[in-house]
Design an enzyme around this catalytic site. Sequence first.
Site, PDB file in Angstrom:
ATOM      1  N   ARG A 117      44.317  39.344  35.110  1.00  0.00           N
ATOM      2  CA  ARG A 117      42.863  39.453  35.130  1.00  0.00           C
ATOM      3  C   ARG A 117      42.508  40.867  35.543  1.00  0.00           C
ATOM      4  NH1 ARG A 117      39.191  35.600  38.914  1.00  0.00           N
ATOM      5  NH2 ARG A 117      39.975  37.000  40.487  1.00  0.00           N
ATOM      6  N   THR A 134      36.728  44.173  35.207  1.00  0.00           N
ATOM      7  CA  THR A 134      35.926  43.387  34.252  1.00  0.00           C
ATOM      8  C   THR A 134      36.102  41.886  34.460  1.00  0.00           C
ATOM      9  OG1 THR A 134      37.724  43.239  32.656  1.00  0.00           O
ATOM     10  CG2 THR A 134      36.299  45.187  32.515  1.00  0.00           C
ATOM     11  N   ASP A 192      45.405  35.162  46.673  1.00  0.00           N
ATOM     12  CA  ASP A 192      45.992  35.533  45.375  1.00  0.00           C
ATOM     13  C   ASP A 192      47.335  34.805  45.223  1.00  0.00           C
ATOM     14  OD1 ASP A 192      45.946  38.357  43.361  1.00  0.00           O
ATOM     15  OD2 ASP A 192      47.673  37.020  43.458  1.00  0.00           O
ATOM     16  N   ASP A 220      50.488  37.008  44.414  1.00  0.00           N
ATOM     17  CA  ASP A 220      50.937  37.797  45.566  1.00  0.00           C
ATOM     18  C   ASP A 220      51.597  36.909  46.618  1.00  0.00           C
ATOM     19  OD1 ASP A 220      50.138  40.200  44.539  1.00  0.00           O
ATOM     20  OD2 ASP A 220      48.209  40.231  45.565  1.00  0.00           O
TER      21      ASP A 220
HETATM   22  C1  PRP Z   1      45.479  34.655  38.687  1.00  0.00           C
HETATM   23  C2  PRP Z   1      45.832  33.193  38.448  1.00  0.00           C
HETATM   24  C3  PRP Z   1      45.214  32.927  37.109  1.00  0.00           C
HETATM   25  C4  PRP Z   1      43.967  33.765  37.138  1.00  0.00           C
HETATM   26  C5  PRP Z   1      42.784  32.891  37.399  1.00  0.00           C
HETATM   27  O1  PRP Z   1      46.310  35.484  37.981  1.00  0.00           O
HETATM   28  O2  PRP Z   1      47.213  32.974  38.503  1.00  0.00           O
HETATM   29  O3  PRP Z   1      46.034  33.282  36.013  1.00  0.00           O
HETATM   30  O4  PRP Z   1      44.128  34.703  38.220  1.00  0.00           O
HETATM   31  O5  PRP Z   1      41.600  33.614  37.316  1.00  0.00           O
HETATM   32  P1  PRP Z   1      40.532  33.394  36.157  1.00  0.00           P
HETATM   33  O6  PRP Z   1      40.362  31.898  36.023  1.00  0.00           O
HETATM   34  O7  PRP Z   1      39.295  34.050  36.686  1.00  0.00           O
HETATM   35  O8  PRP Z   1      41.043  34.025  34.912  1.00  0.00           O
HETATM   36  P2  PRP Z   1      46.218  37.084  38.124  1.00  0.00           P
HETATM   37  O9  PRP Z   1      45.260  37.639  37.118  1.00  0.00           O
HETATM   38  O10 PRP Z   1      45.945  37.434  39.566  1.00  0.00           O
HETATM   39  O11 PRP Z   1      47.646  37.558  37.673  1.00  0.00           O
HETATM   40  P3  PRP Z   1      49.081  37.309  38.354  1.00  0.00           P
HETATM   41  O12 PRP Z   1      49.418  35.863  38.180  1.00  0.00           O
HETATM   42  O13 PRP Z   1      49.953  38.199  37.556  1.00  0.00           O
HETATM   43  O14 PRP Z   1      49.003  37.701  39.800  1.00  0.00           O
HETATM   44  N1  URA Z   2      43.393  34.220  41.138  1.00  0.00           N
HETATM   45  C1  URA Z   2      43.992  33.909  42.314  1.00  0.00           C
HETATM   46  O1  URA Z   2      45.205  34.094  42.462  1.00  0.00           O
HETATM   47  N2  URA Z   2      43.233  33.418  43.293  1.00  0.00           N
HETATM   48  C2  URA Z   2      41.902  33.219  43.177  1.00  0.00           C
HETATM   49  O2  URA Z   2      41.257  32.754  44.133  1.00  0.00           O
HETATM   50  C3  URA Z   2      41.300  33.540  41.944  1.00  0.00           C
HETATM   51  C4  URA Z   2      42.070  34.036  40.931  1.00  0.00           C
END
Ligand code: PRP
Ligand code: URA
Length: 209
Positions: free
Chosen positions: A104, A108, A200, A203
């Site tokens: 994400r 944006t 997160d 993380d």
């Molecule tokens: C997190 C999570 C989802 C997304 C959810 O991933 O694992 O994929 O955010 O958010 P949304 O519903 O607003 O799209 P992230 O983008 O942090 O990537 P990562 O798993 O690589 O840390």
């Molecule tokens: N992605 C995450 O990992 N946590 C949140 O709360 C939202 C998006």
Amino acid sequence: MSNVFVMDHPLIQHKLTLLRDKNTGSKEFREVVKEISILMAYEVTRSLPLEEVEIETPVCKTKAKVLAGRKLGVVPILRAGLGMVDGMLSLIPAAKVGHVGLYRDPETLEPVEYYCKLPADVHERELIVVDPMLATGGSANAAIQFIKDKGATNIKFVCLIAAPEGIKAVCEAHPDVDIYVASIDEKLNEHAYIIPGLGDAGDRLFGTK
Ligand code: PRP
Ligand code: URA
């Protein structure tokens, strides 16, 4: 319209509280995500079709039920979805695993695709898309759309925590996709993080940041 199943089993709720706690470190976080994923796999496979076979017990011949050979696939949304794969495979070890890489964009909040590799026969499979977090729904909607574009027609989405906004977004964009969730939380904050959520997920699983 999508069915939304909230899996509020006491074991799941207890384990979810461990994940929410900021003092839970990555090792325990990973273990607990796996445990919840096993419990969710149990429920998400509830509607798998069965067929009768004839077997012999030590006492007599009988007819008994086995899974009807439905082809399954688990599709984690990278990266955090990876944490749910082992738990799912514990119960459905023959499932194939596809990967959709999305992150994400922090400015944006739009999902950016960087990887997509799915089983070749994806159109024949029942696919379980996994991601711990459903926040705005942008990532889930994009991942589901990629998978549909590759020919999949039978998709379920499994997440640990969702915001009401994310549920609404997926229901509207993909009304054919049922959603399985352990908790629907209160709301999103101004950075589109789920409140109270767990922070997160990527993380916390991988110890980054
Ligand atoms: C997190 C999570 C989802 C997304 C959810 O991933 O694992 O994929 O955010 O958010 P949304 O519903 O607003 O799209 P992230 O983008 O942090 O990537 P990562 O798993 O690589 O840390
Ligand atoms: N992605 C995450 O990992 N946590 C949140 O709360 C939202 C998006």
